[in-house]
Design a protein around this motif. Structure first.
Motif, PDB file in Angstrom:
ATOM      1  N   ILE A  73       0.982  -1.072   0.064  1.00 38.40           N
ATOM      2  CA  ILE A  73      -0.052   0.088   0.037  1.00 38.40           C
ATOM      3  C   ILE A  73       0.845   1.033   0.018  1.00 38.40           C
ATOM      4  O   ILE A  73       0.524   2.285  -0.859  1.00 38.40           O
ATOM      5  N   ILE A  74       1.754   1.310   0.756  1.00 39.65           N
ATOM      6  CA  ILE A  74       2.765   2.347   0.979  1.00 39.65           C
ATOM      7  C   ILE A  74       3.578   2.643  -0.467  1.00 39.65           C
ATOM      8  O   ILE A  74       3.353   3.880  -0.906  1.00 39.65           O
ATOM      9  N   LEU A  75       3.924   1.583  -1.151  1.00 37.76           N
ATOM     10  CA  LEU A  75       4.769   1.779  -2.636  1.00 37.76           C
ATOM     11  C   LEU A  75       3.465   2.102  -3.618  1.00 37.76           C
ATOM     12  O   LEU A  75       4.028   3.097  -4.610  1.00 37.76           O
ATOM     13  N   MET A  76       2.392   1.603  -3.537  1.00 37.80           N
ATOM     14  CA  MET A  76       1.517   2.011  -4.496  1.00 37.80           C
ATOM     15  C   MET A  76       0.983   3.288  -4.299  1.00 37.80           C
ATOM     16  O   MET A  76       0.342   3.963  -5.409  1.00 37.80           O
ATOM     17  N   ASP A  77       1.075   3.838  -3.180  1.00 37.05           N
ATOM     18  CA  ASP A  77       0.480   5.147  -3.002  1.00 37.05           C
ATOM     19  C   ASP A  77       1.539   6.037  -3.475  1.00 37.05           C
ATOM     20  O   ASP A  77       1.300   7.418  -3.695  1.00 37.05           O
ATOM     21  N   ARG A  78       2.606   5.701  -3.610  1.00 35.62           N
ATOM     22  CA  ARG A  78       3.728   6.701  -3.986  1.00 35.62           C
ATOM     23  C   ARG A  78       4.093   6.648  -5.567  1.00 35.62           C
ATOM     24  O   ARG A  78       4.791   7.316  -6.072  1.00 35.62           O
ATOM     25  N   ARG A  79       3.001   5.597  -6.097  1.00 34.25           N
ATOM     26  CA  ARG A  79       3.029   5.884  -7.581  1.00 34.25           C
ATOM     27  C   ARG A  79       2.538   6.903  -8.285  1.00 34.25           C
ATOM     28  O   ARG A  79       1.481   7.352  -7.965  1.00 34.25           O
ATOM     29  N   SER A  80       3.229   7.536  -9.097  1.00 36.05           N
ATOM     30  CA  SER A  80       2.662   8.639  -9.965  1.00 36.05           C
ATOM     31  C   SER A  80       1.609   8.157 -11.090  1.00 36.05           C
ATOM     32  O   SER A  80       1.777   7.282 -11.745  1.00 36.05           O
ATOM     33  N   LYS A  81       0.604   9.071 -10.975  1.00 39.56           N
ATOM     34  CA  LYS A  81      -0.483   8.458 -11.752  1.00 39.56           C
ATOM     35  C   LYS A  81      -0.278   9.060 -13.329  1.00 39.56           C
ATOM     36  O   LYS A  81      -0.833   8.263 -14.256  1.00 39.56           O
ATOM     37  N   PHE A  82       0.834  10.120 -13.389  1.00 34.86           N
ATOM     38  CA  PHE A  82       0.881  10.379 -14.730  1.00 34.86           C
ATOM     39  C   PHE A  82       1.954   9.499 -15.397  1.00 34.86           C
ATOM     40  O   PHE A  82       1.815   9.085 -16.443  1.00 34.86           O
ATOM     41  N   SER A  83       3.065   9.410 -14.847  1.00 31.54           N
ATOM     42  CA  SER A  83       4.323   8.764 -15.402  1.00 31.54           C
ATOM     43  C   SER A  83       4.289   7.090 -14.973  1.00 31.54           C
ATOM     44  O   SER A  83       5.162   6.247 -15.632  1.00 31.54           O
ATOM     45  N   GLY A  84       3.784   6.615 -13.848  1.00 36.30           N
ATOM     46  CA  GLY A  84       3.839   5.232 -13.368  1.00 36.30           C
ATOM     47  C   GLY A  84       5.033   5.189 -12.761  1.00 36.30           C
ATOM     48  O   GLY A  84       5.310   3.868 -12.210  1.00 36.30           O
ATOM     49  N   ARG A  85       6.049   6.230 -12.527  1.00 33.23           N
ATOM     50  CA  ARG A  85       7.320   6.117 -11.673  1.00 33.23           C
ATOM     51  C   ARG A  85       6.874   5.955 -10.166  1.00 33.23           C
ATOM     52  O   ARG A  85       5.612   6.612  -9.735  1.00 33.23           O
ATOM     53  N   LEU A  86       7.579   5.692  -9.305  1.00 35.12           N
ATOM     54  CA  LEU A  86       7.456   5.738  -8.091  1.00 35.12           C
ATOM     55  C   LEU A  86       8.315   7.307  -7.567  1.00 35.12           C
ATOM     56  O   LEU A  86       9.222   7.452  -7.711  1.00 35.12           O
ATOM     57  N   LEU A  87       7.473   7.734  -6.678  1.00 30.83           N
ATOM     58  CA  LEU A  87       7.925   9.149  -6.266  1.00 30.83           C
ATOM     59  C   LEU A  87       8.650   8.897  -4.913  1.00 30.83           C
ATOM     60  O   LEU A  87       8.480   8.293  -3.918  1.00 30.83           O
ATOM     61  N   SER A  88      10.209   9.511  -5.088  1.00 35.09           N
ATOM     62  CA  SER A  88      10.998   9.175  -3.924  1.00 35.09           C
ATOM     63  C   SER A  88      10.752  10.086  -2.947  1.00 35.09           C
ATOM     64  O   SER A  88      10.127  11.197  -2.751  1.00 35.09           O
ATOM     65  N   GLN A  89      11.055   9.450  -1.552  1.00 36.42           N
ATOM     66  CA  GLN A  89      10.908  10.155  -0.466  1.00 36.42           C
ATOM     67  C   GLN A  89      12.207  11.005  -0.155  1.00 36.42           C
ATOM     68  O   GLN A  89      13.274  10.710  -0.650  1.00 36.42           O
ATOM     69  N   SER A  90      12.251  11.999   0.767  1.00 35.30           N
ATOM     70  CA  SER A  90      13.261  12.787   1.244  1.00 35.30           C
ATOM     71  C   SER A  90      13.733  12.392   1.965  1.00 35.30           C
ATOM     72  O   SER A  90      13.171  11.769   3.111  1.00 35.30           O
ATOM     73  N   CYS A  91      15.185  12.039   2.118  1.00 38.72           N
ATOM     74  CA  CYS A  91      15.863  11.520   2.982  1.00 38.72           C
ATOM     75  C   CYS A  91      16.961  12.637   3.498  1.00 38.72           C
ATOM     76  O   CYS A  91      17.805  12.929   2.942  1.00 38.72           O
ATOM     77  N   SER A  92      17.054  12.672   4.837  1.00 36.74           N
ATOM     78  CA  SER A  92      17.960  13.643   5.737  1.00 36.74           C
ATOM     79  C   SER A  92      19.166  12.756   5.770  1.00 36.74           C
ATOM     80  O   SER A  92      20.129  13.885   6.078  1.00 36.74           O
ATOM     81  N   THR A  93      19.197  11.683   6.111  1.00 41.02           N
ATOM     82  CA  THR A  93      20.374  10.946   6.460  1.00 41.02           C
ATOM     83  C   THR A  93      20.838   9.985   5.433  1.00 41.02           C
ATOM     84  O   THR A  93      20.234   9.659   4.758  1.00 41.02           O
ATOM     85  N   ASP A  94      22.200   9.729   5.401  1.00 43.14           N
ATOM     86  CA  ASP A  94      22.720   8.811   4.590  1.00 43.14           C
ATOM     87  C   ASP A  94      22.331   7.426   4.912  1.00 43.14           C
ATOM     88  O   ASP A  94      22.116   6.798   3.912  1.00 43.14           O
ATOM     89  N   ARG A  95      22.267   7.140   6.006  1.00 44.38           N
ATOM     90  CA  ARG A  95      21.578   5.788   6.391  1.00 44.38           C
ATOM     91  C   ARG A  95      20.270   5.387   6.001  1.00 44.38           C
ATOM     92  O   ARG A  95      20.195   4.347   5.274  1.00 44.38           O
ATOM     93  N   LEU A  96      19.210   6.449   5.902  1.00 41.51           N
ATOM     94  CA  LEU A  96      18.399   6.059   5.366  1.00 41.51           C
ATOM     95  C   LEU A  96      18.173   6.263   3.852  1.00 41.51           C
ATOM     96  O   LEU A  96      17.436   5.603   3.408  1.00 41.51           O
TER      97      LEU A  96
END
Length: 155
Positions: A73-96
């Motif tokens: 569900i989390i990944l499918m919610d991140r899917r762009s309706k326009f292009s089908g790509r997954l929207l990346s999340q902002s990561c503040s640390t290198d570990r994440l």
């Protein structure tokens, strides 16, 4: 055969988990071992990073195909309706940034699966539920409108 069953299974066990956070020195040492095994077998083998990328992408696609997986569900919610790509999340640390989900999303978007624009019809219970919700909203709106019109013309 021996390489795939014994050597590769030991080397690449859980490469999806540790593949993103491997240090350059360790990667070079493992690549050297893979090259040596390839020369013994007589075949050019893929590097550690290439295997990690391929297996991470395969794992992500299997998660996206499995409706029962907690990340689905989390990944499918991140899917762009326009292009089908997954929207990346902002990561503040290198570990994440080097953890599974952000790496897998970047691999997916750079692969053919993330680039192709799919215009497939949605099927299954999710589509049916959305259709029912739309019908219910329309029905409620229409019935309220009819009641107002009838109420205005009552004698």
């Amino acid at each position: 055969m021996f390489y795939q069953t014994v050597v590769a299974s030991c080397l690449f066990y859980a490469v999806v988990c540790w593949g993103g956070s491997i240090k350059k020195r360790d990667e070079m040492r493992l690549d050297k071992l893979v090259r040596r095994a390839g020369s013994v077998v007589g075949v050019k083998l893929d590097s550690v990073l290439k295997v990690a990328e391929r297996r991470t992408l395969h794992k992500l696609v299997s998660i996206m195909d499995d409706d029962g997986h907690p990340l689905h569900i989390i990944l499918m919610d991140r899917r762009s309706k326009f292009s089908g790509r997954l929207l990346s999340q902002s990561c503040s640390t290198d570990r994440l940034r080097k953890s599974f989900v952000p790496r897998a999303i970047s691999f997916f978007n750079s692969s053919q699966q993330g680039r192709k624009r799919t215009r497939t019809l949605e099927t299954g219970p999710c589509r049916f539920q959305r259709l029912l919700q739309r019908f219910w909203l329309f029905f409620n709106f229409f019935s309220e409108s009819v009641e107002q019109v009838i109420g205005d013309y009552e004698i």
